[in-house]
Design a protein around this motif. Structure first.
Motif, short mmCIF file in Angstrom:
data_model
loop_
_atom_site.label_atom_id
_atom_site.label_comp_id
_atom_site.label_asym_id
_atom_site.label_seq_id
_atom_site.Cartn_x
_atom_site.Cartn_y
_atom_site.Cartn_z
N VAL A 3 -5.13 -0.58 -2.06
CA VAL A 3 -5.83 -1.17 -3.20
C VAL A 3 -6.97 -0.26 -3.64
O VAL A 3 -7.20 -0.05 -4.82
CB VAL A 3 -6.35 -2.58 -2.84
CG1 VAL A 3 -7.30 -3.09 -3.90
CG2 VAL A 3 -5.20 -3.53 -2.67
N ILE A 21 -0.42 -5.13 -7.50
CA ILE A 21 -1.32 -5.67 -6.48
C ILE A 21 -1.13 -7.17 -6.35
O ILE A 21 -1.08 -7.72 -5.25
CB ILE A 21 -2.78 -5.34 -6.85
CG1 ILE A 21 -2.99 -3.83 -6.77
CG2 ILE A 21 -3.74 -6.06 -5.93
CD1 ILE A 21 -4.35 -3.39 -7.21
N LEU A 22 -0.99 -7.85 -7.49
CA LEU A 22 -0.83 -9.30 -7.45
C LEU A 22 0.44 -9.70 -6.72
O LEU A 22 0.52 -10.78 -6.13
CB LEU A 22 -0.81 -9.88 -8.87
CG LEU A 22 -2.09 -9.69 -9.67
CD1 LEU A 22 -2.05 -10.52 -10.95
CD2 LEU A 22 -3.31 -10.09 -8.85
N TYR A 58 -0.61 -8.76 -2.47
CA TYR A 58 -1.66 -9.31 -1.60
C TYR A 58 -1.40 -10.71 -1.03
O TYR A 58 -1.78 -10.95 0.11
CB TYR A 58 -3.04 -9.23 -2.28
CG TYR A 58 -3.41 -10.44 -3.09
CD1 TYR A 58 -3.08 -10.54 -4.42
CD2 TYR A 58 -4.08 -11.51 -2.49
CE1 TYR A 58 -3.41 -11.65 -5.14
CE2 TYR A 58 -4.41 -12.64 -3.22
CZ TYR A 58 -4.07 -12.71 -4.54
OH TYR A 58 -4.38 -13.82 -5.25
N PRO A 59 -0.76 -11.64 -1.78
CA PRO A 59 -0.61 -12.97 -1.17
C PRO A 59 0.18 -12.95 0.14
O PRO A 59 -0.08 -13.75 1.03
CB PRO A 59 0.13 -13.76 -2.24
CG PRO A 59 -0.15 -13.06 -3.51
CD PRO A 59 -0.22 -11.61 -3.14
N ALA A 111 -0.99 -2.21 -14.50
CA ALA A 111 -1.88 -1.77 -13.44
C ALA A 111 -2.25 -2.90 -12.49
O ALA A 111 -2.69 -2.68 -11.37
CB ALA A 111 -3.15 -1.16 -14.04
N THR A 112 -2.08 -4.15 -12.96
CA THR A 112 -2.51 -5.30 -12.17
C THR A 112 -1.39 -5.90 -11.34
O THR A 112 -1.59 -6.27 -10.17
CB THR A 112 -3.06 -6.40 -13.11
OG1 THR A 112 -3.88 -5.79 -14.08
CG2 THR A 112 -3.85 -7.42 -12.34
N VAL A 148 -2.80 -2.84 -18.97
CA VAL A 148 -3.57 -3.51 -17.91
C VAL A 148 -2.64 -4.33 -17.02
O VAL A 148 -2.77 -4.35 -15.80
CB VAL A 148 -4.69 -4.39 -18.51
CG1 VAL A 148 -5.38 -5.20 -17.43
CG2 VAL A 148 -5.70 -3.53 -19.24
N ASN A 171 -6.97 1.16 -7.33
CA ASN A 171 -8.03 0.72 -8.22
C ASN A 171 -9.12 1.77 -8.44
O ASN A 171 -9.98 1.60 -9.27
CB ASN A 171 -8.71 -0.54 -7.64
CG ASN A 171 -7.89 -1.78 -7.91
OD1 ASN A 171 -6.99 -1.76 -8.73
ND2 ASN A 171 -8.20 -2.84 -7.21
N GLN A 228 -2.02 -12.18 3.17
CA GLN A 228 -3.23 -13.00 3.31
C GLN A 228 -3.59 -13.29 4.76
O GLN A 228 -4.73 -13.12 5.18
CB GLN A 228 -3.04 -14.30 2.54
CG GLN A 228 -4.26 -15.19 2.57
CD GLN A 228 -4.20 -16.22 1.48
OE1 GLN A 228 -3.52 -16.04 0.48
NE2 GLN A 228 -4.91 -17.32 1.65
N LEU A 269 -3.38 -2.36 3.23
CA LEU A 269 -3.70 -3.04 1.97
C LEU A 269 -5.04 -2.56 1.41
O LEU A 269 -5.15 -2.23 0.23
CB LEU A 269 -3.75 -4.56 2.20
CG LEU A 269 -4.13 -5.40 0.98
CD1 LEU A 269 -2.99 -5.48 -0.01
CD2 LEU A 269 -4.57 -6.80 1.38
N PHE A 270 -6.06 -2.49 2.27
CA PHE A 270 -7.38 -2.05 1.81
C PHE A 270 -7.33 -0.64 1.22
O PHE A 270 -7.86 -0.38 0.16
CB PHE A 270 -8.40 -2.06 2.96
CG PHE A 270 -8.82 -3.44 3.39
CD1 PHE A 270 -8.33 -4.56 2.74
CD2 PHE A 270 -9.70 -3.62 4.45
CE1 PHE A 270 -8.71 -5.83 3.13
CE2 PHE A 270 -10.09 -4.88 4.84
CZ PHE A 270 -9.60 -5.99 4.19
#
Lengths: 314, 289
Positions: free
Chosen positions: B203, B267-268, B271-272, B263-264, B260, B207, B275, B199-200
C-alpha cells in the motif's frame, strides 16, 4: 595455572559461538549497510546547514557559513515564508491533536458497545478503508465533493436553502477541511489499537461494575477508559513528539494557490525552497531544527509521563 | 441478564452512529463511481450526485486505451511487487538476528537502528545522497531508499519474540543452524505478520508519490499517484490540461474520476481479506520497544 587450564575451553567456546552464529551476522550485513548508507551518511550531510553549499566540493570541504556557522538559521528565522510554515505546522498539528486524537478513542468506545457482531465487523472494515487511500486520491475526491458550485456537498447545501461554503478555497475553511479529512482518513484505523486494548480488560471488572448497578456510561467511564489509559498515554507521547513534524503528502495534496498562507508547512517549505529552489543550506538548517525539536519534544513528553508514574515509550 | 428498555434505545443510537460513519466513508467513493460512469453533459450540468446519469463507459475505455495510463498502472504494479519483496526480505533479515538474546553486539545494532526512527537525517541530506549516488531519475530510486521501515521491523521482531523459544532450542539440539531455523520454523509460523507487512509495504508503494515527486523527473517512470496528482490539478490549469490531453471539460471530469477508480480499486479489493492479519500487526507494533 588456572587461567592456562581455562583458556582452551574459553577459546573453544568462542569458536563454537562464531560457528553457530556467524550466519546471523551475515544476515545483518545488508540491513546494517542500508542504515549506514541511507540514514547515517546523510546525517553527515547535516553539516551543510552550517556551511556554504557548493556543488563542486564535498561536504567536508565546504567553507563554514558566517555568524559562527549559524548564518542559515538566522536567515531561516527572518524568512517570512519559513515563519509562516512554522506557524502553520504547529497550528495544524495542534488542531489534529485536539480533534484527531480523541476521535478514535470515542469511536472505539462506540464500536465496543455495538451489540451486533456481524454489523460491527462490517462497520470496522468500512471504517478502515480511508486509511488505504492515498492523499492524492483523497484530495481528488475532496476537490470534487467540496467544489464551490459543482460539488455534491454544496449542491445539497444550496438545495436546502443554505449558503455554499468554499471548503478548500478559503484559508479559514481550508484549515477545518484539512482537520476533518485527517480525522476521516485515520479515525477508523486508529481504533484498532484501542479496541485491542479494550479486549485485554478483565471482564470481571465489568461484571463487578454491573453488580454495583453501573449503566453503560458508568462502565465506560470507570472501567473501559481507565483500562485504556496506558495506551492513550503512549500514543499521546508519540503525537506530542510529532507536533513539529510534518507530513508531506497531506498538506501538499490538499493545498492550493488560494490557501498557501495556511497550507505551507515545514515539509513543503523544504521541498519548494530546497529541491525546487536549490537553497540547500537553508533548508537543511530548517530540517535540522525540525528534527532536533522533535526529539526534544518526545524526550520531554516521555519524562513528564514517567514522573506521573506511567510507563513511557523508552 | 434482561436488558432494560433504555439499553435497547442506546443500542439503536449506537447503530445509527455507525451507519452514519459508514455513509461518510463510502459517500466519496459512490460519488466518484457515479462521476466516472456519467456522460460529460450530465457532469457539466451538475446533475450527478450518487447515481450515474447517462450511463456510459467512455471514460474507462479511454483510460484503458491510453498508453500513458495503462503503462503507469502497469509500472506501478511492477514497482509495488518488487518493492514488497525487497522490503519483506530486508525486514526479515534485519528482525530475525535481533531476536537472538545471545547475539553479541545485539544492543548496539538495536540502538543504531532505533535511533534512526527518532532522528532522521532530513529531506535535503537524503536528496543530496541520492544525487551523489547518481540515482536521481533512475527507477532504483523508487525501490531502495525507503525499502526498510524500522516500525515494520519492530512489528516483525515482536512477532518473532512470541514464537516459543523451546521450538528454536529443540531445533538447535538437532543441529539446525539459525538460517535453517528461520526458513523451516520461523517463516512458516509467521504468515500473519508477513501478510500484514506485505500489505503495509505494498500500500505504501502503491500510494506513495512524494519520493517520485522529489527524485524522479523522468515521466516514463512516474508512479500512478504522481500522474494522478498532475491530472487532478490540471483542471485548474489550462496549460497543463492541454498538455495532459484534455479538451472537453466534462470528459476530463469523468476521465479523472475513472483514473482515480483505477488507482483505488486494487487496494479496496485486497485489504478486507487481510483484516484479521493487519489487526494483529498493528497491535504488535504498539508493543513497547
Amino acid at each position: 595455572m588456572k587461567t592456562a587450564a581455562l583458556n582452551p575451553l574459553v577459546k573453544r567456546k568462542k569458536n563454537s559461538y562464531l560457528k553457530r552464529y556467524w550466519t546471523l551476522y551475515l544476515l545483518l550485513i545488508l540491513p546494517v549497510t542500508y542504515f549506514i548508507i541511507f540514514k547515517y551518511i546523510p546525517m553527515t550531510y547535516i553539516q551543510i546547514a552550517f556551511k556554504k553549499y557548493s556543488i563542486v566540493q564535498s561536504v567536508w570541504q565546504m567553507p563554514w557559513a558566517d555568524n559562527y556557522g549559524f548564518e542559515y538559521f538566522i536567515k531561516a528565522f527572518s524568512n517570512r515564508d519559513f515563519l509562516y510554515a512554522l506557524r502553520n505546522t504547529v497550528m495544524l498539528n495542534v488542531l489534529d491533536l485536539i480533534f484527531g486524537f480523541p476521535a478514535p478513542i470515542i469511536l472505539a468506545l462506540i464500536l465496543n458497545e455495538l451489540a451486533f457482531k456481524r454489523f460491527k465487523r462490517i462497520t470496522q472494515t468500512i471504517a478502515y478503508m480511508p486509511h488505504f487511500l492515498s492523499w492524492i486520491i483523497i484530495s481528488g475526491m475532496a476537490l470534487q465533493l467540496f467544489a464551490p458550485t459543482t460539488g455534491l456537498i454544496n449542491i445539497v447545501l444550496e438545495r436546502m436553502g443554505l449558503n455554499t461554503i468554499p471548503f478548500l478555497n478559503d484559508p479559514n475553511h481550508w484549515i477545518w477541511t484539512y482537520v476533518f479529512l485527517g480525522i476521516w482518513q485515520s479515525v477508523g484505523w486508529n481504533t484498532i489499537i484501542y479496541l485491542a486494548a479494550i479486549t485485554a480488560i478483565n471482564p470481571e471488572l465489568y461484571e463487578a461494575a454491573a453488580m454495583d448497578g453501573a449503566g453503560r456510561f458508568r462502565k465506560m467511564w470507570h472501567v473501559t477508559l481507565p483500562g485504556l489509559r496506558p495506551t492513550i498515554i503512549v500514543l499521546l507521547i508519540l503525537s506530542l513528539g510529532r507536533i513539529l513534524g510534518s507530513e508531506f503528502d497531506r498538506p501538499y495534496a490538499l493545498g492550493n494557490y488560494y490557501v498557501k498562507d495556511v497550507a505551507n508547512v515545514i515539509s513543503t517549505f523544504v521541498y519548494t525552497n530546497g529541491i525546487r529552489g536549490l537553497q540547500f543550506s537553508l533548508t537543511t538548517a530548517v530540517g535540522l531544527f525540525q528534527s532536533v525539536v522533535g526529539v526534544i519534544f518526545v524526550l520531554t513528553a516521555n519524562a513528564i509521563v514517567k514522573r506521573f508514574g506511567e510507563r513511557g515509550i523508552m | 441478564m434482561v436488558k432494560s428498555k433504555s439499553t435497547k434505545i442506546g443500542d439503536w443510537i449506537i447503530v445509527f452512529i455507525c451507519l452514519l460513519l459508514i455513509f461518510t466513508c463510502i459517500l466519496p467513493l459512490l460519488n466518484l463511481l457515479a462521476r466516472s460512469l456519467s456522460s460529460s453533459d450530465a457532469l457539466i450540468r451538475n446533475e450527478v450526485t450518487l447515481w450515474p446519469k447517462g450511463l456510459n463507459f467512455e471514460a474507462y475505455r479511454m483510460v484503458l486505451t491510453d498508453s500513458k495510463y495503462t503503462w503507469s498502472l502497469l509500472w506501478t504494479a511492477i514497482l509495488t511487487i518488487i518493492c514488497t519483496f525487497v522490503s519483506l526480505f530486508m525486514t526479515t533479515i534485519c528482525a530475525y538476528p535481533l531476536t537472538y538474546d545471545k547475539l553479541k553486539g545485539r544492543r548496539l545494532f538495536n540502538a543504531m537502528i532505533i535511533f534512526t526512527m527518532y532522528f532522521n537525517p532530513g529531506t535535503i541530506p537524503t536528496y543530496l545522497l541520492l544525487k551523489n549516488l547518481g540515482w536521481l531519475n533512475k527507477p532504483i530510486v523508487l525501490i531502495i531508499p525507503y525499502c526498510l521501515s524500522v516500525f515494520n521491523m519492530i512489528i516483525m521482531r515482536s512477532y518473532f519474540y512470541n514464537i516459543p523459544e523451546s521450538l528454536r532450542e529443540s531445533a538447535e539440539m538437532d543441529g539446525a543452524g539459525p538460517l535453517r531455523i528461520l526458513v523451516s520454523i520461523y517463516l512458516p509460523m509467521s504468515t500473519p505478520v508477513i501478510a500484514t507487512l506485505a500489505l503495509f509495504y505494498a500500500v505504501g508503494r502503491w500510494n506513495g508519490f512524494s519520493d517520485a515527486l522529489m527524485y524522479m523527473n523522468d515521466r516514463k517512470y512516474y508512479p500512478i499517484q504522481l500522474l494522478l496528482y498532475n491530472i487532478i490539478n490540471s483542471l485548474q490549469n489550462i496549460e497543463v490540461a492541454t498538455q495532459e490531453g484534455f479538451s472537453r471539460p466534462g470528459l476530463a471530469e469523468s476521465l479523472k474520476a475513472a483514473t482515480v477508480m483505477f488507482a483505488t480499486v486494487p487496494i479496496l479489493l485486497v485489504y478486507p481479506w487481510l483484516q484479521k492479519y493487519f489487526i494483529t500487526g498493528v497491535t504488535l507494533g504498539a508493543i513497547k520497544e
